[in-house]
Design an enzyme around this catalytic site. Structure first.
Site, PDB file in Angstrom:
ATOM      1  N   SER A   1      61.787  15.684 -16.099  1.00  0.00           N
ATOM      2  CA  SER A   1      63.106  16.313 -15.965  1.00  0.00           C
ATOM      3  C   SER A   1      64.069  15.316 -15.336  1.00  0.00           C
ATOM      4  O   SER A   1      63.646  14.345 -14.693  1.00  0.00           O
ATOM      5  CB  SER A   1      62.980  17.539 -15.058  1.00  0.00           C
ATOM      6  OG  SER A   1      64.248  18.011 -14.660  1.00  0.00           O
TER       7      SER A   1
ATOM      8  N   TYR B   1      60.739  22.696  -7.631  1.00  0.00           N
ATOM      9  CA  TYR B   1      60.800  22.160  -9.005  1.00  0.00           C
ATOM     10  C   TYR B   1      61.032  20.647  -8.957  1.00  0.00           C
ATOM     11  O   TYR B   1      60.395  19.878  -9.684  1.00  0.00           O
ATOM     12  CB  TYR B   1      61.934  22.862  -9.754  1.00  0.00           C
ATOM     13  CG  TYR B   1      62.082  22.486 -11.221  1.00  0.00           C
ATOM     14  CD1 TYR B   1      61.337  23.127 -12.201  1.00  0.00           C
ATOM     15  CD2 TYR B   1      62.992  21.507 -11.623  1.00  0.00           C
ATOM     16  CE1 TYR B   1      61.489  22.800 -13.542  1.00  0.00           C
ATOM     17  CE2 TYR B   1      63.149  21.170 -12.952  1.00  0.00           C
ATOM     18  CZ  TYR B   1      62.400  21.823 -13.919  1.00  0.00           C
ATOM     19  OH  TYR B   1      62.556  21.494 -15.246  1.00  0.00           O
TER      20      TYR B   1
HETATM   21  P1  NDP Z   1      61.236  28.025 -21.455  1.00  0.00           P
HETATM   22  O1  NDP Z   1      61.244  28.920 -20.256  1.00  0.00           O
HETATM   23  O2  NDP Z   1      62.173  28.327 -22.568  1.00  0.00           O
HETATM   24  O3  NDP Z   1      59.765  27.952 -22.073  1.00  0.00           O
HETATM   25  C1  NDP Z   1      58.679  27.688 -21.243  1.00  0.00           C
HETATM   26  C2  NDP Z   1      57.405  27.954 -22.014  1.00  0.00           C
HETATM   27  O4  NDP Z   1      56.298  27.698 -21.144  1.00  0.00           O
HETATM   28  C3  NDP Z   1      57.307  29.384 -22.497  1.00  0.00           C
HETATM   29  O5  NDP Z   1      56.928  29.370 -23.845  1.00  0.00           O
HETATM   30  C4  NDP Z   1      56.197  29.983 -21.624  1.00  0.00           C
HETATM   31  O6  NDP Z   1      55.458  30.890 -22.399  1.00  0.00           O
HETATM   32  C5  NDP Z   1      55.359  28.765 -21.264  1.00  0.00           C
HETATM   33  N1  NDP Z   1      54.625  28.911 -20.021  1.00  0.00           N
HETATM   34  C6  NDP Z   1      55.127  29.138 -18.780  1.00  0.00           C
HETATM   35  N2  NDP Z   1      54.123  29.232 -17.900  1.00  0.00           N
HETATM   36  C7  NDP Z   1      52.972  29.034 -18.599  1.00  0.00           C
HETATM   37  C8  NDP Z   1      51.597  29.022 -18.230  1.00  0.00           C
HETATM   38  N3  NDP Z   1      51.198  29.214 -16.948  1.00  0.00           N
HETATM   39  N4  NDP Z   1      50.681  28.796 -19.195  1.00  0.00           N
HETATM   40  C9  NDP Z   1      51.075  28.597 -20.482  1.00  0.00           C
HETATM   41  N5  NDP Z   1      52.349  28.613 -20.887  1.00  0.00           N
HETATM   42  C10 NDP Z   1      53.281  28.840 -19.939  1.00  0.00           C
HETATM   43  O7  NDP Z   1      61.448  26.566 -20.874  1.00  0.00           O
HETATM   44  P2  NDP Z   1      62.016  25.223 -21.534  1.00  0.00           P
HETATM   45  O8  NDP Z   1      61.660  25.142 -22.965  1.00  0.00           O
HETATM   46  O9  NDP Z   1      63.413  25.065 -21.110  1.00  0.00           O
HETATM   47  O10 NDP Z   1      61.182  24.136 -20.708  1.00  0.00           O
HETATM   48  C11 NDP Z   1      60.054  23.450 -21.223  1.00  0.00           C
HETATM   49  C12 NDP Z   1      59.722  22.302 -20.295  1.00  0.00           C
HETATM   50  O11 NDP Z   1      60.839  21.415 -20.235  1.00  0.00           O
HETATM   51  C13 NDP Z   1      59.436  22.718 -18.863  1.00  0.00           C
HETATM   52  O12 NDP Z   1      58.421  21.891 -18.321  1.00  0.00           O
HETATM   53  C14 NDP Z   1      60.743  22.463 -18.157  1.00  0.00           C
HETATM   54  O13 NDP Z   1      60.588  22.250 -16.791  1.00  0.00           O
HETATM   55  C15 NDP Z   1      61.191  21.201 -18.880  1.00  0.00           C
HETATM   56  N6  NDP Z   1      62.614  20.931 -18.783  1.00  0.00           N
HETATM   57  C16 NDP Z   1      63.535  21.772 -19.349  1.00  0.00           C
HETATM   58  C17 NDP Z   1      64.883  21.467 -19.275  1.00  0.00           C
HETATM   59  C18 NDP Z   1      65.928  22.320 -19.899  1.00  0.00           C
HETATM   60  O14 NDP Z   1      67.125  22.005 -19.737  1.00  0.00           O
HETATM   61  N7  NDP Z   1      65.604  23.382 -20.612  1.00  0.00           N
HETATM   62  C19 NDP Z   1      65.344  20.278 -18.556  1.00  0.00           C
HETATM   63  C20 NDP Z   1      64.304  19.473 -18.008  1.00  0.00           C
HETATM   64  C21 NDP Z   1      62.984  19.796 -18.124  1.00  0.00           C
HETATM   65  P3  NDP Z   1      54.774  32.224 -21.841  1.00  0.00           P
HETATM   66  O15 NDP Z   1      55.589  32.649 -20.630  1.00  0.00           O
HETATM   67  O16 NDP Z   1      54.870  33.150 -23.001  1.00  0.00           O
HETATM   68  O17 NDP Z   1      53.372  31.859 -21.533  1.00  0.00           O
END
Ligand code: NDP
Length: 254
Positions: free
Chosen positions: A145, A158
């Site tokens: 990130s 975070y």
């Molecule tokens: P979302 O919240 O849209 O998606 C996150 C996904 O992770 C969901 O599909 C969720 O599915 C899954 N997830 C969460 N916890 C678990 C778990 N314990 N086991 C398995 N799956 C899990 O997030 P983003 O797409 O925005 O983020 C994706 C990654 O990118 C993250 O690591 C985030 O920190 C990083 N990021 C995002 C940024 C942004 O601007 N969006 C910027 C910088 C980094 P479910 O809950 O159904 O299991």
């Protein structure tokens, strides 16, 4: 040496792939030819994501497990290896965000953020590495990130976790270099996903993001797919330990 972004014959696992960046990256890897395994905790959401990627011509599988549950991770990777052979590409994407002032941050939220965002990439890598080592190749891509490098109020855990992801990437790359397994990270800036819903809907924050980003806009999840395919492919064969920022230029200016 041929320049190849082709991932045909490779098996890729993307954690947190039902939506957001994970889904876009999974679709990109599938478009490049990989059999792509989508992980998440919600089987129905994963089924819908698979249908969408397969409608696009991709080959997929699903693995329902909580990335923060060590036993579930070990069992799921063993099951995938029994079905598909060693995993070639792991994308540690699953992540969560919680926001509170640091003095009020509940310890259980700190624990959940560290477990999902930092410990899980370590656990998934640890489970997939023996198969990669036996085959003599493998790629791990961690989703870091902007907060791997910078701070912002109300997201201290975070920031600590994502800073750790950058160093986890360097540590793994260093230890695994001799094995031919490459480990890199992608550091997204502000991307339009559910994780950022509260920020996107906040007019003041939206204006701040646009003004602070040289490209004057949020990123689209699909804009992360190309770099993931590249890092997963043989075109990146001498790149390891790096963190690539995909942020419209936010990290290079004040
Ligand atoms: P979302 O919240 O849209 O998606 C996150 C996904 O992770 C969901 O599909 C969720 O599915 C899954 N997830 C969460 N916890 C678990 C778990 N314990 N086991 C398995 N799956 C899990 O997030 P983003 O797409 O925005 O983020 C994706 C990654 O990118 C993250 O690591 C985030 O920190 C990083 N990021 C995002 C940024 C942004 O601007 N969006 C910027 C910088 C980094 P479910 O809950 O159904 O299991």
């Amino acid at each position: 040496m041929p320049l190849s972004l082709d991932l045909s014959g490779r098996v890729a696992l993307v954690t947190g792939a039902a939506r957001g960046l994970g889904f876009a990256i999974a679709r990109g890897l599938a478009r490049a030819g990989a059999l792509t395994v989508l992980n998440g905790r919600d089987a129905k959401a994963l089924a819908a994501a698979r249908t969408s990627i397969e409608g696009d011509g991709g080959r997929t599988d699903a693995a329902v497990f909580d990335v923060a549950d060590r036993d579930a991770v070990q069992a799921a990777i063993a099951d995938l290896e029994a079905r598909h052979g060693a995993i070639d590409v792991v994308v540690n994407n699953a992540g969560i965000q919680r926001r509170h002032p640091v003095t009020e941050f509940p310890l259980e939220d700190w624990d959940a953020i560290i477990a999902t965002n930092l410990t899980a990439p370590f656990l998934v890598a640890q489970a997939a590495l023996p198969g990669m080592k036996a085959r003599g190749r493998g790629v791990i891509i961690n989703i870091a990130s902007l907060m791997s490098e910078f701070g912002r109020p109300t997201i201290v855990p975070y920031t600590a976790a994502k800073g750790g992801v950058r160093q986890l990437t360097r540590g793994l790359a260093t230890e695994l270099g001799p094995t031919g397994i490459r480990v890199n990270a992608i550091a997204p800036g502000y991307i339009l996903t559910e994780m950022n819903r509260a920020l996107i809907d906040n007019k003041e924050f939206d204006t701040w993001v646009r003004g602070r980003t040289p490209m004057r806009r949020w990123g689209d999840p699909d804009e992360l797919a190309g770099i993931a395919v590249f890092l997963a492919s043989d075109a990146a064969s001498y790149i390891t330990g790096q963190t690539i920022f995909v942020d419209g230029g936010m990290s290079v200016c004040v």
